[in-house]
Design a protein around this motif. Structure first.
Motif, PDB file in Angstrom:
ATOM      1  N   UNK A 101       4.643   5.475   2.731  1.00 13.64           N
ATOM      2  CA  UNK A 101       4.633   6.746   2.492  1.00 13.64           C
ATOM      3  C   UNK A 101       4.285   7.539   3.610  1.00 13.64           C
ATOM      4  N   UNK A 102       3.682   7.396   4.157  1.00 12.32           N
ATOM      5  CA  UNK A 102       3.122   7.509   5.140  1.00 12.32           C
ATOM      6  C   UNK A 102       3.927   7.836   6.695  1.00 12.32           C
ATOM      7  N   UNK A 160       0.810   4.499   0.178  1.00 21.13           N
ATOM      8  CA  UNK A 160       0.146   5.673   0.535  1.00 21.13           C
ATOM      9  C   UNK A 160       0.196   5.253   2.083  1.00 21.13           C
ATOM     10  N   UNK A 161       0.285   3.684   2.738  1.00 24.01           N
ATOM     11  CA  UNK A 161       0.605   3.674   3.480  1.00 24.01           C
ATOM     12  C   UNK A 161       2.448   4.018   4.468  1.00 24.01           C
ATOM     13  N   UNK A 212       0.529  -1.224   0.061  1.00 24.04           N
ATOM     14  CA  UNK A 212       0.110   0.214   0.265  1.00 24.04           C
ATOM     15  C   UNK A 212       0.840   1.193   0.219  1.00 24.04           C
TER      16      UNK A 212
END
Lengths: 333, 333
Positions: B55-56, B52-53, B50
């Motif tokens: 990169x977060x 986004x996860x 994932x």
DNA sequence: TTACAGCATTAGAGCGCTCCAACCAATAGA
DNA sequence: TCTATTGGTTGGAGCGCTCTAATGCTGTAA
């Protein structure tokens, strides 16, 4: 280079992080007092919400992924316009990605788009195998534009190439043409329906179809015309598989000393901006491209909102645009 | 429609989530045994990370945001090709977004791109005010293409329009032309340098510049030619501000019974695919578009990797492409 | 035997946000 | 008076991942 977070805004406004979250999402259950305090703090800090964190936490996405097979083709730009319009209206963001007409690159582009976990995916004339599309469709709603598909659970939006070809033939016949050849698009997408529509329309008029194998490029159009001239089989009218092919055909005709439309009429297909140039002024078949985009986005959003689970197949009706490359045989009266 | 997570893979492979993370990132400190077990489990579940996860959690991004002011213009497609190429090589993903030439929409597009917290931003010929660009540049590295800027901390990539115009004038003069008019691009981006280059080159040859006010469209090119004919000021050669303008000019010349290049030579600018069509076959100035993209991506990635903090200004040299719309005055020998 | 590397592996905190349940006045109803 | 009700607000868990520090486990040296 470090962006403020919700926590920072909350601290500055003297409220809790949850309240800031409510304000950012425009919740009605926030007092005017707090709302303005939060907005002020956010403004001062230059805060804007972190889309990824939001989507991670909410397990939803307001992003629509669009894969454009070929950015060079203005056709897709207009489809994207339509998608953009609907998406914006409904509060969704659009991110685009391109596959450059290469299956490998397109596959990667698809992966990349998928890794953002968008709410849904619109694929514009993809060249990846159907299995890859099917796999994506298992994970999220997918809409295909300008490519038909038997994959279930995928919506499609296409123009009716048979109708378009028929429109062109009818137009030429009404001008008095009887010998009308079709320069076909070979393996290209949508070449099949256009060819079938041409053949059917010719037969409906009691005329003999003449399909010349060609491609979607101007060089191919020119080649096809030269071969027709050489074999002495030149008709009085030509229906090309697309505008580029038509422009190539016109060049070859002019090179051979023939005048368009005086000696030969030519019809394109797609109504690209090229066709509209006064220097070209090509009679052609227009597809409602922005409408393609709007319908695709609508279909996708219906699925995203789970309003529909049955696949839908849009088949749009093209229209004829008469410009200066068609006239009665022997030239304009 | 529910995608497996790292946890699921870990469970299935009988290892911890952290180990799966290491495998996914290709860490060398994982035993072959575990690695294959993890990969097998991931494969079976159809797992993919994932983005986004990731990169977060890592507080880094492998995404480059690209804002294209106008998707309809094939110029940008080629720049994007260059960007894509470099980004892919270096393991970055590209997401695109469009502003449709409207400052308001473009602003929104910028916001949307920013909300993904990409590693950096490339803006292709943006129309938003410089302040908006400056604000973005405070948050992440920004590169501007086909728009110069005095904003510090922003890299730029442009072509040298003065050189391009000079190349065209030199070419026409070498063919024997002396009366050469320039149909200029008015307020359009890059119109200024092209006009200045034309004037300077004419003066360098001891000739009198003749600037005719026009625009970047084929209709404007045609209008300009008609006014020249009406006022009896038609030169023997025309340098248009871009290819579309040139094609319009050619149409108007032909409408007036003049032959190109026999009676009048015409040079375009940009070397769009239009210019290459055999029906058009326009002599024009080529900009290294893919190179624009490559340089922009390189510059951006340098900043992303913090290898450089000083702004860089690339000014690329265009080149002349001779086709069939230029000849000595009076026509080809 | 103990100590100590060196390596593979893992628990747990935390990225920035949403969402739920709980909470706290303040007001209304009985 | 006491109990509901309502509207505004908050703490805390958790989304899927990374990263740090700690853990267990060999094998080798003392």
């Amino acid at each position: 280079m470090v962006r403020p977070t919700m926590e920072d805004v909350a601290l500055r406004a003297g409220v809790s992080r949850a309240l800031v979250s409510l304000v950012m999402r425009g919740s009605p259950k926030v007092s005017e007092l707090r709302r303005s305090a939060v907005l002020k703090a956010a403004e001062e800090l230059g805060y804007s919400p972190h889309a990824m964190a939001r989507s991670l936490a909410s397990r939803t996405s307001t992003v629509l992924g669009v894969m454009v097979s070929d950015l060079h083709n203005a056709f897709f730009a207009e489809v994207v316009d339509g998608i953009d319009e609907v998406a914006r209206e409904q509060g969704f963001d659009v991110i685009i990605n391109t596959g450059g007409r290469s299956p490998a690159r397109e596959r990667r582009a698809l992966e990349s788009l998928l890794s953002f976990r968008p709410a849904g995916l619109i694929l514009l004339s993809p060249v990846v195998p159907a299995t890859a599309i099917g796999k994506a469709a298992e994970q999220l709603p997918v809409v295909l534009v300008a490519r038909s598909s038997r994959v279930s659970d995928v919506d499609t939006v296409n123009d009716d190439g048979e109708v378009g070809a028929r429109l062109a033939v009818d137009h030429l016949v009404s001008l008095g043409h009887q010998r009308i050849a079709h320069l076909d698009g070979g393996e290209g997408t949508q070449a099949g329906p256009r060819r079938r529509g041409y053949v059917a329309a010719m037969e409906a008029h009691g005329l003999v179809p003449q399909v010349v194998s060609s491609e979607y490029t101007d060089a191919a159009g020119a080649r096809a015309i030269r071969s027709l001239i050489t074999s002495d089989a030149l008709p009085t009218a030509i229906l090309s598989c697309n505008d580029f092919n038509a422009v190539g055909a016109i060049s070859a005709l002019e090179d051979a000393g023939l005048r368009v439309p005086h000696d030969v009429s030519v019809v394109g297909y797609d109504n690209t901006s090229l066709a509209a140039l006064r220097h070209v002024s090509l009679t052609t078949i227009d597809q409602p491209r922005a409408e393609f985009g709007r319908l695709a986005a609508d279909a996708l959003l219906q699925r995203v909102r789970e309003e529909r689970t049955e696949p839908v197949r849009h088949l749009l009706t093209p229209s004829l645009v008469v410009r200066s490359t068609t006239a009665p045989p022997g030239g304009p009266r």
